[in-house]
Design a protein around this motif. Structure first.
Motif, mmCIF file in Angstrom:
data_model
loop_
_atom_site.group_PDB
_atom_site.id
_atom_site.type_symbol
_atom_site.label_atom_id
_atom_site.label_comp_id
_atom_site.label_asym_id
_atom_site.label_seq_id
_atom_site.Cartn_x
_atom_site.Cartn_y
_atom_site.Cartn_z
ATOM 1 N N UNK A 1 0.848 -1.179 -0.008
ATOM 2 C CA UNK A 1 0.076 -0.139 0.022
ATOM 3 C C UNK A 1 0.649 1.252 -0.046
ATOM 4 N N UNK A 2 0.629 2.262 -0.817
ATOM 5 C CA UNK A 2 1.345 3.460 -1.054
ATOM 6 C C UNK A 2 0.930 4.140 0.308
ATOM 7 N N UNK A 3 1.982 4.791 0.983
ATOM 8 C CA UNK A 3 2.017 5.499 2.280
ATOM 9 C C UNK A 3 1.089 6.770 2.100
ATOM 10 N N UNK A 4 0.058 7.362 2.754
ATOM 11 C CA UNK A 4 -0.470 8.421 2.361
ATOM 12 C C UNK A 4 0.351 9.898 2.157
ATOM 13 N N UNK A 5 1.148 10.011 3.025
ATOM 14 C CA UNK A 5 2.018 11.116 3.120
ATOM 15 C C UNK A 5 2.917 11.130 1.379
ATOM 16 N N UNK A 6 3.317 9.822 1.105
ATOM 17 C CA UNK A 6 3.784 9.647 -0.165
ATOM 18 C C UNK A 6 2.913 10.165 -1.257
ATOM 19 N N UNK A 7 1.767 9.596 -1.164
ATOM 20 C CA UNK A 7 0.891 9.907 -2.327
ATOM 21 C C UNK A 7 0.554 11.319 -2.301
ATOM 22 N N UNK A 8 0.319 12.093 -1.167
ATOM 23 C CA UNK A 8 0.245 13.553 -1.020
ATOM 24 C C UNK A 8 1.314 14.340 -1.547
ATOM 25 N N UNK A 9 2.718 13.621 -1.637
ATOM 26 C CA UNK A 9 3.691 14.333 -2.386
ATOM 27 C C UNK A 9 3.736 13.981 -3.682
ATOM 28 N N UNK A 10 3.095 13.112 -3.997
ATOM 29 C CA UNK A 10 3.282 12.522 -5.532
ATOM 30 C C UNK A 10 2.124 13.447 -6.512
ATOM 31 N N UNK A 11 1.008 13.471 -6.029
ATOM 32 C CA UNK A 11 -0.179 14.100 -6.577
ATOM 33 C C UNK A 11 0.174 15.610 -7.278
ATOM 34 N N UNK A 12 0.783 16.590 -6.419
ATOM 35 C CA UNK A 12 1.075 17.612 -6.955
ATOM 36 C C UNK A 12 2.067 17.547 -7.940
ATOM 37 N N UNK A 13 2.978 16.645 -7.708
ATOM 38 C CA UNK A 13 4.260 16.432 -8.711
ATOM 39 C C UNK A 13 3.701 16.115 -9.971
ATOM 40 N N UNK A 14 2.811 15.018 -9.855
ATOM 41 C CA UNK A 14 2.294 14.549 -11.098
ATOM 42 C C UNK A 14 1.364 15.628 -11.817
ATOM 43 N N UNK A 15 0.726 16.331 -11.160
ATOM 44 C CA UNK A 15 -0.331 17.423 -11.809
ATOM 45 C C UNK A 15 0.570 18.538 -12.609
ATOM 46 N N UNK A 16 1.725 18.902 -11.803
ATOM 47 C CA UNK A 16 2.547 19.918 -12.519
ATOM 48 C C UNK A 16 3.077 19.282 -13.688
ATOM 49 N N UNK A 17 3.450 17.857 -13.845
ATOM 50 C CA UNK A 17 3.970 17.448 -15.036
ATOM 51 C C UNK A 17 2.868 17.132 -16.064
ATOM 52 N N UNK A 18 1.485 17.118 -15.667
ATOM 53 C CA UNK A 18 0.519 16.771 -16.678
ATOM 54 C C UNK A 18 0.236 18.120 -17.136
ATOM 55 N N UNK A 146 3.273 1.050 -8.286
ATOM 56 C CA UNK A 146 3.384 1.610 -9.749
ATOM 57 C C UNK A 146 1.830 1.663 -10.107
ATOM 58 N N UNK A 147 0.890 0.734 -9.960
ATOM 59 C CA UNK A 147 -0.476 0.916 -10.283
ATOM 60 C C UNK A 147 -0.948 2.210 -9.948
ATOM 61 N N UNK A 148 -0.781 2.578 -8.643
ATOM 62 C CA UNK A 148 -1.601 3.718 -8.093
ATOM 63 C C UNK A 148 -1.068 4.813 -8.560
ATOM 64 N N UNK A 149 0.344 4.924 -8.683
ATOM 65 C CA UNK A 149 0.979 6.059 -9.455
ATOM 66 C C UNK A 149 0.605 6.275 -10.822
ATOM 67 N N UNK A 150 0.459 5.379 -11.577
ATOM 68 C CA UNK A 150 -0.097 5.456 -12.773
ATOM 69 C C UNK A 150 -1.479 5.821 -13.013
#
Length: 203
Positions: A1-18, A146-150
């Protein structure tokens, strides 16, 4: 399971890339200009699906193998170039057809978006460089992470690229439907994407 804090860090980074303009966004823009909002959303869905496939392949280790093989990298790249040029030719050819004939078959925009994304080796390199930074082997199955981040990247890209295409479609409707101008604009976008992919060098 992806750590919630890691996911919260990943989301804005992914949106910036999008939000960063790139080949996927330009492709949806071209689809929107040529065929309207529905085609733009279908193309965006195809691109998002392709991105998810790339992430899952990276999680399975296959993308690393492809990225390490120059021949495979170049084959994928030139297939993408050829496909984009074929789309550009099709856009120009459409000008001589009737409006009914110019409407893309159901699912065509989705398949086109999927193929454009899958044949862009830059996506492979990006996924391998970006996503693993957030993966923690001790947090559970790596492929599931990877699936969650994808899914996060895919969903954000679907919404953003789709909205870009819808905006482009609204501009396109202000011009005469099926006008030669729209065909040249669309062909120009696809040709520019092909040229960009042709000069891409493996990092």
């Amino acid at each position: 399971m992806v750590d919630p804090i890691t996911l919260m860090t990943f989301v804005p980074a992914a949106l910036a890339l999008n939000l960063t303009p790139g080949a996927d966004m330009m492709f949806c823009l071209g689809q929107g200009v040529k065929s309207g909002p529905r085609a733009a959303w279908l193309a965006s869905a195809g691109i998002a699906t392709g991105g998810m496939i790339h992430v899952l392949l990276a999680g399975a280790g296959l993308s690393a193998v492809v990225a390490s093989m120059p021949l495979a990298f170049d084959v994928i790249r030139w297939v993408g170039v050829a496909y984009l040029l074929w789309l550009a030719f099709g856009a120009l050819r459409g000008a001589s057809q009737t409006d009914d004939a110019m409407e893309p078959p159901r699912g065509h925009a989705f398949r086109a978006g999927l193929l454009v994304n899958l044949t862009n080796p830059k996506v492979i390199l990006f996924v391998l460089a970006f996503v693993p930074q957030f993966v923690d082997p001790s947090a559970g199955p790596v492929l599931a992470q990877f699936a969650v981040f994808g899914a996060v990247i895919g969903l954000g890209g679907f919404v953003i690229n789709g909205l870009v295409g819808v905006f482009a479609g609204s501009l396109g409707h202000r011009l005469a439907r099926g006008s030669r101008v729209l065909d040249w604009i669309t062909a120009g976008i696809f040709t520019a994407l092909a040229a960009r992919l042709a000069v891409l060098e493996k990092a």
